[in-house]
Motif scaffolding. Structure first.
Motif, PDB file in Angstrom:
ATOM      1  N   PRO A  62       0.849  -1.194  -0.098  1.00  0.00           N
ATOM      2  CA  PRO A  62       0.019  -0.226  -0.203  1.00  0.00           C
ATOM      3  C   PRO A  62       0.799   1.299  -0.017  1.00  0.00           C
ATOM      4  O   PRO A  62       1.834   1.347   0.740  1.00  0.00           O
ATOM      5  CB  PRO A  62      -0.874  -0.127   1.289  1.00  0.00           C
ATOM      6  N   LEU A  63       0.684   2.149  -0.764  1.00  0.00           N
ATOM      7  CA  LEU A  63       1.218   3.674  -0.973  1.00  0.00           C
ATOM      8  C   LEU A  63       0.057   4.414  -0.941  1.00  0.00           C
ATOM      9  O   LEU A  63      -0.822   4.211  -1.379  1.00  0.00           O
ATOM     10  CB  LEU A  63       2.073   3.469  -2.330  1.00  0.00           C
ATOM     11  N   ARG A  64       0.732   5.539  -0.371  1.00  0.00           N
ATOM     12  CA  ARG A  64      -0.234   6.803  -0.289  1.00  0.00           C
ATOM     13  C   ARG A  64      -0.347   7.531  -1.677  1.00  0.00           C
ATOM     14  O   ARG A  64       0.898   7.896  -2.106  1.00  0.00           O
ATOM     15  CB  ARG A  64       0.247   8.001   0.816  1.00  0.00           C
TER      16      ARG A  64
ATOM     17  N   ARG B 148      -4.545   4.092  -7.964  1.00  0.00           N
ATOM     18  CA  ARG B 148      -3.496   3.205  -7.230  1.00  0.00           C
ATOM     19  C   ARG B 148      -4.211   1.572  -7.316  1.00  0.00           C
ATOM     20  O   ARG B 148      -5.279   1.498  -7.183  1.00  0.00           O
ATOM     21  CB  ARG B 148      -3.458   3.399  -5.831  1.00  0.00           C
TER      22      ARG B 148
END
Length: 151
Positions: free
Chosen positions: A34-36, A45
């Motif tokens: 998970p990346l912001r 995303r």
């Protein structure tokens, strides 16, 4: 027209978002973890499984003419070029059909050297000049794609 980002280790995500917003180009950020991402309708995303090459496989399947793929992965760059996409390394170096064969061969030689225990240095540290070169190269590619009717 759109930008596909091999995001797990990409040091220029913020730069991609800025340039994409300037040109109103959608960005797809693909990662195993998970990346912001910014709360922007242009930014999507995609979280893939942690399976070997899952992100690469997703990006390669989505690559097409009019797309820009951002990756440092030489084998993924090769797959994206074969799909007709433009490909940039995070340093701003473009991968082209003329240069990819040499890059793939060099990668194989380096892998063999490492496998045999030979000490081989990695790439130089990522710096401001790389970031600047990337911004310029991404801008150039997007302008070229737009002029060729992809935007």
């Amino acid at each position: 027209m759109g930008i596909l980002v091999d995001a797990d280790a990409c040091p220029v995500k913020d730069e991609i978002y800025r340039v994409a917003q300037r040109y109103a180009v959608p960005v797809t950020v693909v990662s195993n973890s998970p990346l912001r991402v910014p709360p922007d309708p242009l930014v999507r995303r995609i979280l893939v499984s942690d399976g070997f090459d899952a992100a690469d496989d997703w990006i390669a399947a989505a690559a097409a003419p009019g797309m820009v793929c951002v990756t440092a992965d030489i084998l993924l760059a090769d797959r994206c070029l074969k799909a007709g996409a433009a490909v940039l390394a995070p340093t701003g170096k473009p991968f082209t059909t003329a240069s990819i064969g040499h890059a793939v061969a060099t990668r194989a030689i380096m892998a063999d050297l490492r496998a045999n225990g030979d000490v081989v240095g990695g790439p130089p540290p990522f710096g401001k000049a790389d970031r600047s070169r990337f911004l310029s190269a991404l801008d150039e590619v997007l302008v070229r794609l737009r002029r060729s009717g992809h935007g």
